[in-house]
Scaffold this motif. Structure first.
Motif, PDB file in Angstrom:
ATOM      1  N   LEU A 130      22.355   4.608 106.805  1.00  0.00           N
ATOM      2  CA  LEU A 130      23.133   3.527 105.468  1.00  0.00           C
ATOM      3  C   LEU A 130      24.473   4.023 105.231  1.00  0.00           C
ATOM      4  CD1 LEU A 130      23.832   0.839 104.985  1.00  0.00           C
ATOM      5  CD2 LEU A 130      22.379   1.000 102.846  1.00  0.00           C
ATOM      6  N   GLU A 131      24.385   5.134 104.454  1.00  0.00           N
ATOM      7  CA  GLU A 131      25.260   5.935 104.191  1.00  0.00           C
ATOM      8  C   GLU A 131      26.630   6.350 105.172  1.00  0.00           C
ATOM      9  OE1 GLU A 131      27.003   9.838 101.878  1.00  0.00           O
ATOM     10  OE2 GLU A 131      24.924   9.933 102.226  1.00  0.00           O
ATOM     11  N   LEU A 132      25.999   6.760 106.743  1.00  0.00           N
ATOM     12  CA  LEU A 132      27.419   7.389 107.741  1.00  0.00           C
ATOM     13  C   LEU A 132      27.961   5.331 107.957  1.00  0.00           C
ATOM     14  CD1 LEU A 132      28.503   9.214 109.634  1.00  0.00           C
ATOM     15  CD2 LEU A 132      25.518   8.587 111.208  1.00  0.00           C
ATOM     16  N   VAL A 133      27.553   4.634 108.372  1.00  0.00           N
ATOM     17  CA  VAL A 133      27.744   3.057 108.587  1.00  0.00           C
ATOM     18  C   VAL A 133      28.709   3.336 107.477  1.00  0.00           C
ATOM     19  CG1 VAL A 133      27.265   1.473 108.617  1.00  0.00           C
ATOM     20  CG2 VAL A 133      25.268   2.295 109.833  1.00  0.00           C
ATOM     21  N   VAL A 134      28.084   3.580 106.202  1.00  0.00           N
ATOM     22  CA  VAL A 134      29.258   2.588 105.494  1.00  0.00           C
ATOM     23  C   VAL A 134      30.289   3.517 105.521  1.00  0.00           C
ATOM     24  CG1 VAL A 134      29.617   1.806 103.260  1.00  0.00           C
ATOM     25  CG2 VAL A 134      27.204   1.076 104.513  1.00  0.00           C
ATOM     26  N   ARG A 135      30.027   4.932 105.531  1.00  0.00           N
ATOM     27  CA  ARG A 135      31.845   5.686 105.103  1.00  0.00           C
ATOM     28  C   ARG A 135      32.115   5.730 106.294  1.00  0.00           C
ATOM     29  NH1 ARG A 135      31.348   7.757 100.335  1.00  0.00           N
ATOM     30  NH2 ARG A 135      29.489   8.682  99.129  1.00  0.00           N
ATOM     31  N   SER A 136      31.594   5.250 107.517  1.00  0.00           N
ATOM     32  CA  SER A 136      32.411   5.080 108.606  1.00  0.00           C
ATOM     33  C   SER A 136      33.552   3.632 108.842  1.00  0.00           C
ATOM     34  CB  SER A 136      31.624   5.594 109.711  1.00  0.00           C
ATOM     35  OG  SER A 136      30.651   6.217 110.116  1.00  0.00           O
ATOM     36  N   TRP A 137      32.406   2.885 108.115  1.00  0.00           N
ATOM     37  CA  TRP A 137      33.360   1.726 108.356  1.00  0.00           C
ATOM     38  C   TRP A 137      34.837   1.542 107.055  1.00  0.00           C
ATOM     39  CZ3 TRP A 137      34.349  -2.623 104.659  1.00  0.00           C
ATOM     40  CH2 TRP A 137      34.880  -4.156 105.443  1.00  0.00           C
ATOM     41  N   VAL A 138      34.612   1.997 105.662  1.00  0.00           N
ATOM     42  CA  VAL A 138      35.463   1.755 105.340  1.00  0.00           C
ATOM     43  C   VAL A 138      36.342   2.864 106.080  1.00  0.00           C
ATOM     44  CG1 VAL A 138      36.205   2.855 102.812  1.00  0.00           C
ATOM     45  CG2 VAL A 138      33.698   2.169 103.107  1.00  0.00           C
ATOM     46  N   SER A 139      36.834   4.109 107.143  1.00  0.00           N
ATOM     47  CA  SER A 139      37.479   4.816 107.799  1.00  0.00           C
ATOM     48  C   SER A 139      38.423   3.974 108.020  1.00  0.00           C
ATOM     49  CB  SER A 139      36.630   5.774 108.082  1.00  0.00           C
ATOM     50  OG  SER A 139      37.755   7.001 108.364  1.00  0.00           O
ATOM     51  N   LEU A 140      37.237   2.334 108.800  1.00  0.00           N
ATOM     52  CA  LEU A 140      37.740   2.071 109.367  1.00  0.00           C
ATOM     53  C   LEU A 140      38.561   0.798 110.035  1.00  0.00           C
ATOM     54  CD1 LEU A 140      37.331   1.735 113.519  1.00  0.00           C
ATOM     55  CD2 LEU A 140      35.863   0.650 112.840  1.00  0.00           C
ATOM     56  N   ALA A 141      38.280   0.821 108.473  1.00  0.00           N
ATOM     57  CA  ALA A 141      38.682  -0.650 107.714  1.00  0.00           C
ATOM     58  C   ALA A 141      40.566  -0.009 106.835  1.00  0.00           C
ATOM     59  CB  ALA A 141      38.612  -0.779 106.705  1.00  0.00           C
ATOM     60  N   GLU A 142      40.240   1.602 106.807  1.00  0.00           N
ATOM     61  CA  GLU A 142      41.737   2.113 106.942  1.00  0.00           C
ATOM     62  C   GLU A 142      42.130   2.925 107.809  1.00  0.00           C
ATOM     63  OE1 GLU A 142      42.910   6.564 104.892  1.00  0.00           O
ATOM     64  OE2 GLU A 142      41.302   5.653 103.798  1.00  0.00           O
ATOM     65  N   THR A 143      41.944   2.720 108.907  1.00  0.00           N
ATOM     66  CA  THR A 143      42.713   3.332 109.720  1.00  0.00           C
ATOM     67  C   THR A 143      43.178   1.974 110.634  1.00  0.00           C
ATOM     68  OG1 THR A 143      41.421   5.128 110.258  1.00  0.00           O
ATOM     69  CG2 THR A 143      42.534   4.620 112.319  1.00  0.00           C
ATOM     70  N   THR A 144      41.975   0.732 110.358  1.00  0.00           N
ATOM     71  CA  THR A 144      42.361  -0.273 111.551  1.00  0.00           C
ATOM     72  C   THR A 144      44.012  -0.854 110.942  1.00  0.00           C
ATOM     73  OG1 THR A 144      40.222  -0.971 111.719  1.00  0.00           O
ATOM     74  CG2 THR A 144      42.266  -2.722 111.806  1.00  0.00           C
ATOM     75  N   ALA A 145      43.721  -0.610 109.412  1.00  0.00           N
ATOM     76  CA  ALA A 145      45.213  -1.497 108.513  1.00  0.00           C
ATOM     77  C   ALA A 145      46.031  -0.626 108.682  1.00  0.00           C
ATOM     78  CB  ALA A 145      44.810  -1.250 107.453  1.00  0.00           C
ATOM     79  N   LEU A 146      46.468   0.875 108.892  1.00  0.00           N
ATOM     80  CA  LEU A 146      47.817   1.512 108.879  1.00  0.00           C
ATOM     81  C   LEU A 146      48.294   1.732 110.829  1.00  0.00           C
ATOM     82  CD1 LEU A 146      46.262   4.970 107.839  1.00  0.00           C
ATOM     83  CD2 LEU A 146      48.309   3.808 106.582  1.00  0.00           C
ATOM     84  N   LEU A 147      47.401   1.522 111.207  1.00  0.00           N
ATOM     85  CA  LEU A 147      47.718   1.051 112.424  1.00  0.00           C
ATOM     86  C   LEU A 147      48.314  -0.551 112.993  1.00  0.00           C
ATOM     87  CD1 LEU A 147      44.841   2.361 114.684  1.00  0.00           C
ATOM     88  CD2 LEU A 147      47.372   3.214 115.011  1.00  0.00           C
ATOM     89  N   TRP A 148      47.967  -1.472 111.910  1.00  0.00           N
ATOM     90  CA  TRP A 148      48.558  -2.863 112.317  1.00  0.00           C
ATOM     91  C   TRP A 148      50.069  -2.746 111.691  1.00  0.00           C
ATOM     92  CZ3 TRP A 148      49.591  -6.530 107.872  1.00  0.00           C
ATOM     93  CH2 TRP A 148      49.171  -7.672 108.569  1.00  0.00           C
ATOM     94  N   LEU A 149      50.067  -2.222 110.597  1.00  0.00           N
ATOM     95  CA  LEU A 149      50.955  -2.140 109.989  1.00  0.00           C
ATOM     96  C   LEU A 149      52.469  -1.253 111.249  1.00  0.00           C
ATOM     97  CD1 LEU A 149      50.022  -0.788 106.906  1.00  0.00           C
ATOM     98  CD2 LEU A 149      51.361  -2.968 106.690  1.00  0.00           C
ATOM     99  N   ASP A 150      51.848  -0.809 112.179  1.00  0.00           N
ATOM    100  CA  ASP A 150      52.810  -0.477 112.526  1.00  0.00           C
ATOM    101  C   ASP A 150      53.084  -0.987 114.073  1.00  0.00           C
ATOM    102  OD1 ASP A 150      54.666   1.315 114.460  1.00  0.00           O
ATOM    103  OD2 ASP A 150      53.207   2.590 115.589  1.00  0.00           O
ATOM    104  N   GLY A 151      53.693  -2.982 113.694  1.00  0.00           N
ATOM    105  CA  GLY A 151      53.888  -3.788 114.889  1.00  0.00           C
ATOM    106  C   GLY A 151      53.267  -5.000 114.522  1.00  0.00           C
ATOM    107  N   ARG A 152      51.857  -4.769 113.887  1.00  0.00           N
ATOM    108  CA  ARG A 152      51.582  -6.072 113.727  1.00  0.00           C
ATOM    109  C   ARG A 152      51.167  -6.662 115.024  1.00  0.00           C
ATOM    110  NH1 ARG A 152      54.645  -5.736 108.537  1.00  0.00           N
ATOM    111  NH2 ARG A 152      52.658  -6.348 106.977  1.00  0.00           N
TER     112      ARG A 152
END
Length: 248
Positions: free
Chosen positions: A151-173
């Protein structure tokens, strides 16, 4: 933002004004591109007066970062009421509200701040990640002090994914924001489901978490979309976007 207006303020009031002005400027441009002169002009005071309250731009940046980090961490706070999928969708909505409003500042925050970052900035980023991690475990009714390893692996992976997704989305939306918010909720469900397939404890946590998920809920929507992958069917519409054909 206050521009060209001088008035006498108390020390703390002036410091808070400068932090707000700096955060607003950093929200639209990289902190490296914002000068002390611009901050002074936007606050309606002289450059030397800025230095009276903050010894340099880095200290002012870190104060603005503190306020931004607190706001970002607060976006993950959600009452533990109603279906888990709906709660996560509200959280991702507030997270993207912040990202949308503070694009360059968010990028600088997650990448460590101006000119290569600082230990203070990195510590604040870790605080935000830990706040998100703790909130997700709380919503799953799991003690943050000792969650199961998967569960720790899932939650920390998801937090990292949300951060990366947002950064990539900002590059051109290039992907509609509402679709990405729903996709992130689905990502969490998918990560948890894969882990649950390997571990009975994870399966029990997942089943408990989605026990009150309605037929039209976010996780039920995920199952509907996945069921069409092998049929070449039309995916359900997302947030008003017409259904799209999914290729097998």
């Amino acid at each position: 933002m206050t521009t060209g207006v001088r008035r006498r303020m108390g020390v703390e009031e002036r410091k808070q004004q400068l932090i707000g002005v700096a955060l607003e400027l950093f929200s639209h441009r990289s902190p490296d591109d914002v000068s002390i002169d611009e901050i002074a002009s936007a606050a309606g005071i002289s450059r030397p007066l800025v230095y009276h309250y903050f010894p340099g731009k880095q200290s002012l940046y870190e104060a603005a970062l503190r306020r931004a980090a607190d706001k970002l961490a607060a976006s993950f706070v959600e009452p533990r009421e109603g279906p888990l999928g709906a709660r996560l969708l509200r959280v991702t909505g507030r997270f993207f509200d912040f990202v949308d409003d503070h694009g360059p500042g968010f990028s600088a925050l997650m990448r460590g701040g101006p000119a290569g970052g600082s230990s203070t900035a990195n510590a604040m980023v870790d605080e935000v990640r830990q706040a998100a991690y703790g909130q997700l475990l709380w919503h799953l009714d799991v003690d943050p002090a000792g969650p199961p390893a998967r569960l720790e692996l899932v939650v920390r992976s998801w937090v990292s994914l949300a951060e990366t997704t947002a950064l990539l989305w900002l590059d051109g939306r290039r992907i509609p924001r509402r679709e990405l918010e729903l996709q992130l909720v689905h990502d969490f469900g998918a990560l948890a489901a894969v882990s649950a397939a390997y571990d009975a404890e994870m399966a029990a946590i997942l089943l408990r978490g989605v026990a009150d998920e309605p037929a039209d809920g976010a996780f039920a929507d995920l199952l509907g979309r996945l069921s069409l992958l092998g049929t070449g069917g039309t995916a359900p519409p997302a947030s008003g976007v017409p259904g799209q054909r999914v290729q097998a």
